[in-house]
Design a protein around this motif. Structure first.
Motif, PDB file in Angstrom:
ATOM      1  N   ARG A 564       0.724  -1.450   0.357  1.00 13.87           N
ATOM      2  CA  ARG A 564       0.075  -0.064  -0.336  1.00 13.87           C
ATOM      3  C   ARG A 564       0.581   1.627   0.207  1.00 13.87           C
ATOM      4  O   ARG A 564       0.581   2.215  -0.299  1.00 13.87           O
ATOM      5  CB  ARG A 564      -1.184   0.418   1.141  1.00 13.87           C
ATOM      6  CG  ARG A 564      -1.864   1.017   0.904  1.00 13.87           C
ATOM      7  CD  ARG A 564      -3.233   1.121   1.909  1.00 13.87           C
ATOM      8  NE  ARG A 564      -2.052   2.002   4.087  1.00 13.87           N
ATOM      9  CZ  ARG A 564      -2.797   1.758   4.652  1.00 13.87           C
ATOM     10  NH1 ARG A 564      -3.990   2.233   4.529  1.00 13.87           N
ATOM     11  NH2 ARG A 564      -2.092   1.990   5.894  1.00 13.87           N
ATOM     12  N   SER A 565       1.880   1.407   0.786  1.00 18.82           N
ATOM     13  CA  SER A 565       2.951   2.036   0.631  1.00 18.82           C
ATOM     14  C   SER A 565       3.695   2.641  -0.778  1.00 18.82           C
ATOM     15  O   SER A 565       3.280   4.011  -0.657  1.00 18.82           O
ATOM     16  CB  SER A 565       4.157   2.314   1.654  1.00 18.82           C
ATOM     17  OG  SER A 565       3.532   2.146   3.081  1.00 18.82           O
ATOM     18  N   ALA A 566       3.472   1.535  -1.741  1.00 15.96           N
ATOM     19  CA  ALA A 566       4.656   1.853  -3.025  1.00 15.96           C
ATOM     20  C   ALA A 566       3.139   2.387  -3.496  1.00 15.96           C
ATOM     21  O   ALA A 566       3.506   3.663  -4.026  1.00 15.96           O
ATOM     22  CB  ALA A 566       4.691   0.894  -3.605  1.00 15.96           C
ATOM     23  N   SER A 567       2.099   1.851  -3.292  1.00 19.51           N
ATOM     24  CA  SER A 567       0.518   2.598  -4.152  1.00 19.51           C
ATOM     25  C   SER A 567       0.605   4.092  -3.382  1.00 19.51           C
ATOM     26  O   SER A 567      -0.087   5.244  -4.826  1.00 19.51           O
ATOM     27  CB  SER A 567      -0.605   1.843  -4.510  1.00 19.51           C
ATOM     28  OG  SER A 567      -0.348   1.653  -2.860  1.00 19.51           O
ATOM     29  N   ARG A 568       0.208   4.157  -2.624  1.00 18.32           N
ATOM     30  CA  ARG A 568       0.192   5.091  -1.891  1.00 18.32           C
ATOM     31  C   ARG A 568       1.588   6.623  -2.571  1.00 18.32           C
ATOM     32  O   ARG A 568       1.229   7.711  -2.935  1.00 18.32           O
ATOM     33  CB  ARG A 568       0.325   5.637  -0.089  1.00 18.32           C
ATOM     34  CG  ARG A 568       0.213   7.300   0.113  1.00 18.32           C
ATOM     35  CD  ARG A 568       0.099   7.120   1.914  1.00 18.32           C
ATOM     36  NE  ARG A 568       1.612   5.978   2.320  1.00 18.32           N
ATOM     37  CZ  ARG A 568       2.026   6.629   2.493  1.00 18.32           C
ATOM     38  NH1 ARG A 568       2.644   8.162   1.969  1.00 18.32           N
ATOM     39  NH2 ARG A 568       3.665   6.577   2.985  1.00 18.32           N
ATOM     40  N   ARG A 569       2.501   5.647  -2.954  1.00 14.62           N
ATOM     41  CA  ARG A 569       3.453   7.237  -3.042  1.00 14.62           C
ATOM     42  C   ARG A 569       3.168   7.282  -4.647  1.00 14.62           C
ATOM     43  O   ARG A 569       3.746   8.702  -5.290  1.00 14.62           O
ATOM     44  CB  ARG A 569       5.165   6.350  -2.837  1.00 14.62           C
ATOM     45  CG  ARG A 569       6.127   6.945  -3.829  1.00 14.62           C
ATOM     46  CD  ARG A 569       7.262   5.846  -3.593  1.00 14.62           C
ATOM     47  NE  ARG A 569       8.784   6.613  -4.365  1.00 14.62           N
ATOM     48  CZ  ARG A 569       9.558   5.953  -4.617  1.00 14.62           C
ATOM     49  NH1 ARG A 569       9.523   4.631  -4.716  1.00 14.62           N
ATOM     50  NH2 ARG A 569      10.228   6.945  -5.653  1.00 14.62           N
ATOM     51  N   ALA A 570       3.101   6.225  -5.635  1.00 13.20           N
ATOM     52  CA  ALA A 570       2.273   6.536  -6.986  1.00 13.20           C
ATOM     53  C   ALA A 570       2.256   7.735  -7.320  1.00 13.20           C
ATOM     54  O   ALA A 570       1.712   8.060  -7.789  1.00 13.20           O
ATOM     55  CB  ALA A 570       2.641   5.124  -7.420  1.00 13.20           C
TER      56      ALA A 570
END
Length: 683
Positions: A564-570
């Protein structure tokens, strides 16, 4: 009453003033590099040393910062290439001026195209462009003069490189630590504005929208900029670099704190006055804590550790006064745990990121050829920019061959260094360069009236060089204001008896003409029409938020999925990219229908709100006891709606029934707002 910051004007020129960018060490090094060579040239009456002074200045400008083992190869590469270009073009100019111009124009294309390899090669290419233009200004009659000129350039460049190793030798990790500290400073700014909002009795939706647009964008940009610097430092120092690994962990912690603060602000936006008053003391304590933590990252001051511990304990005690089941209390708990990690952390063993998915270094040939292959397309802004620079610079270069003037190279240099891939950036750079040059010309004239002897002029170069290099990262306009008198005095040293007012006027006039040419060429020659690209960028941003929504619901439903952190960052990066494009589009002359840009701004604001609600999704107590079937129905509706909007479908299915949770309804309303704006955007 606390002041609530207003929303940024996207019509405003993107002129940046970074007060924390001052570097006295960099300024001292540049001052010693230039002033020592200039003074030696006057004392020894040996003019070739002025070439060494110029080489020292350019070498200082070429320094990318960071670890010594990564800086020195860049500086030495610049010296070698610059000497070859300087001698080769100078000799060719004396034998065949047309051939020299053709090769010089091709060299300018290559130097501009070097931006495809990243910021360091881009900076190297810009300075090599300056070297090429100066080489085409004076022919070299024979090999003897070429050898003398090359030796002087090598001496000046090596002198600056030696100062680099002496002055900055003990600070290889400072750029990484400074970048991470900047991320914590930006988090502190976000909390400061959030604290002002919760203390304001009546806050409008526009104020919350301004908070999200200003501070979320600033924090995300700071984190991503720090990520590049930290990873570069970590790879350069190798797996034994615990300090660089600590910087990376602290940066990841800052990213996680940022995610928690997004949820925190969203909960407060829709919370009651009592809830906002309850968290005001927490916000009041957290802001200075982040500033102190950022200072500790920079200085490693042991005296601040107890203060940090006391501040975290005080925040925990204040959070204990919130209701036990309050979502705000859970978010505060996440933030304090991340703060403790950033304060006292342990570095995992063998912590060293690879350069590809398998951890293997990418072969050099692939690193060289793949970017070229990817950008050999007319759709590439870098390719069009390089061609635009070459074609535009050819005109003033040809003029100088026909009507030679002592300082006409300033016009060509201005054209090359001012021109950027996008019109708005070129326009901004031209304004800063011309304005700074005008102010600097006045300063140069005043200094020339005071310093009337060659040695006094050389002495005046020291503070000017120190100031110019020290504020280079603060503001381009201020940098040009201080650099201009340095260049004027350097020219006067090489041409005794020249009038300072005449030199300053020539620089101002030629810089202004070069700026006008750069702006006109950027608008007329194969322009990058920003308004036409907005719709596609909006769809990409919506798609990124759709991926984030899928990850957020996976966490809520306790299903394994992508991080989820990677998608939030994206999603955050996509919003930042969209806002940057909108800003450039608003500055583009003849930008077409303003309704489309207005619709894009509406969609951007709605996506920011969606991201906030998605971040707070799992903290909503109203969703804790809901059936998985009802949550999956809402998940499918939200994800399908965002995917459809990203693919150009404006019609939305009816909302799911049976679950009236406020969080989901708010997300739905933002999606419906986006759908309506998309019709205007693509009309």
């Amino acid at each position: 009453m606390p002041t609530v910051h207003s929303a940024p004007d996207l019509h405003r020129l993107p002129i940046i003033v970074n007060r924390r960018g001052i570097s006295l060490a960099e300024g001292v090094r540049a001052g010693l590099s230039v002033a020592v060579m200039s003074a030696a040239a006057e004392y020894l009456q040996f003019p070739p040393l002025l070439e060494a002074a110029l080489a020292a200045l350019l070498t200082c400008l070429c320094d990318p910062g960071g670890p010594i083992r990564r800086r020195v190869p860049v500086l030495l590469s610049f010296i070698v290439i610059a000497v070859a270009v300087n001698a080769g073009l100078g000799l060719l100019l004396g034998r065949s001026p047309p051939a020299a111009v053709v090769i010089g124009v091709f060299g300018l294309f290559c130097a501009s195209f070097a931006r495809i390899y990243g910021p360091v090669p881009q900076q190297l290419g810009t300075l090599l462009s300056v070297v090429q233009i100066l080489a085409l200004d004076h022919a070299i009659p024979d090999l003897k003069h070429a050898a003398m000129r090359s030796a002087a350039f090598i001496g000046g460049g090596l002198w600056a490189t030696l100062l680099t190793m002496v002055i900055w030798r003990i600070y290889p990790y400072l750029p990484a630590r400074r970048a991470v500290a900047e991320a914590y400073h930006r988090l502190s700014d976000l909390i400061s504005d959030l604290h002002a909002l919760v203390q304001t009795p009546a806050v409008t939706d526009a104020a919350w929208e301004a908070h999200a647009r200003i501070h979320r964008r600033a924090v995300r940009e700071a984190i991503e900029a720090a990520r590049i610097i930290v990873l570069d430092t970590l790879r350069g120092r190798g797996g034994v670099s615990n300090r660089a690994a600590q910087s990376l962990i602290r940066l990841e912690t800052a990213d996680q704190i940022f995610g928690a603060l997004i949820a925190f602000s969203d909960l407060l936006e829709h919370g009651t006055g009592k809830q906002r008053a309850g968290v005001a003391p927490i916000l009041r304590r957290t802001r200075p804590l982040l500033l102190i933590l950022g200072r500790a990252i920079l200085t490693d001051d042991p005296d601040v550790h107890r203060r940090i511990d006391r501040s975290i304990d005080a925040i925990v005690a204040a959070a204990a006064k919130l209701p036990p089941d309050a979502p705000l209390r859970a978010v505060v708990g996440q933030i304090t745990e991340r703060l403790r990690i950033a304060h006292t952390l342990a570095v995992p063993a063998n912590f060293n990121p690879g350069v590809d998915a398998a951890g293997r270094p990418i072969p050099l040939w692939q690193r060289i050829t793949h970017p070229v292959r990817d950008n050999l397309s007319w759709q590439s802004p870098a390719l069009r920019h390089a061609l635009r620079c070459a074609v535009t610079a050819a005109i003033p270069l040809a003029i100088t061959m026909i009507w030679f003037m002592p300082y006409d190279h300033w016009m060509t240099i201005t054209v090359v260094v001012t021109m950027q891939p996008y019109f708005s950036l070129t326009y901004t750079r031209a304004i800063e360069r011309v304005g700074g040059t005008v102010a600097g010309g006045l300063v140069a004239a005043v200094v020339g009236l005071v310093c009337t002897t060659p040695l006094s002029i050389a002495a005046a170069m020291l503070p000017l060089a120190v100031a110019a290099q020290a504020i280079r990262a603060v503001s381009y306009g201020l940098y040009m204001m201080v650099l201009t008198p340095l260049v004027v005095l350097l020219v006067e040293t090489g041409a005794p008896g020249a009038n300072e007012w005449r030199i300053a006027f020539a620089r101002v006039a030629l810089t202004t003409i070069g700026g006008i040419i750069a702006v006109a060429a950027n608008f007329l020659l194969w322009p990058h029409r920003e308004p036409a690209l907005v719709a596609a960028e909006v769809r990409r941003a919506i798609a990124a938020h759709g991926v984030y929504a899928e990850a957020a619901f996976a966490v809520l439903l306790q299903q394994p999925l992508a991080d989820r952190s990677a998608s939030r960052r994206a999603a955050g990066i996509a919003s930042n990219t969209l806002e940057a494009l909108i800003t450039r589009a608003l500055l583009q002359p003849g930008r077409g229908k303003p309704d489309r840009l207005e619709a894009a701004m509406v969609i951007d604001a709605a996506l920011r709100r969606c991201a906030g609600r998605l971040t707070a999704l799992q903290l909503d107590p109203a969703l804790a006891d809901q059936s998985a079937q009802a949550l999956r129905a809402w998940r499918d509706w939200i994800i399908d709606a965002l995917r459809g909007l990203a693919s150009g479908q404006h019609a939305l299915k009816p909302r799911p029934t049976g679950l009236e949770a406020d969080t989901l309804q708010r997300i739905a309303r933002q999606i419906e707002l986006i759908a309506g704006a998309m019709e205007r955007l693509e009309d």
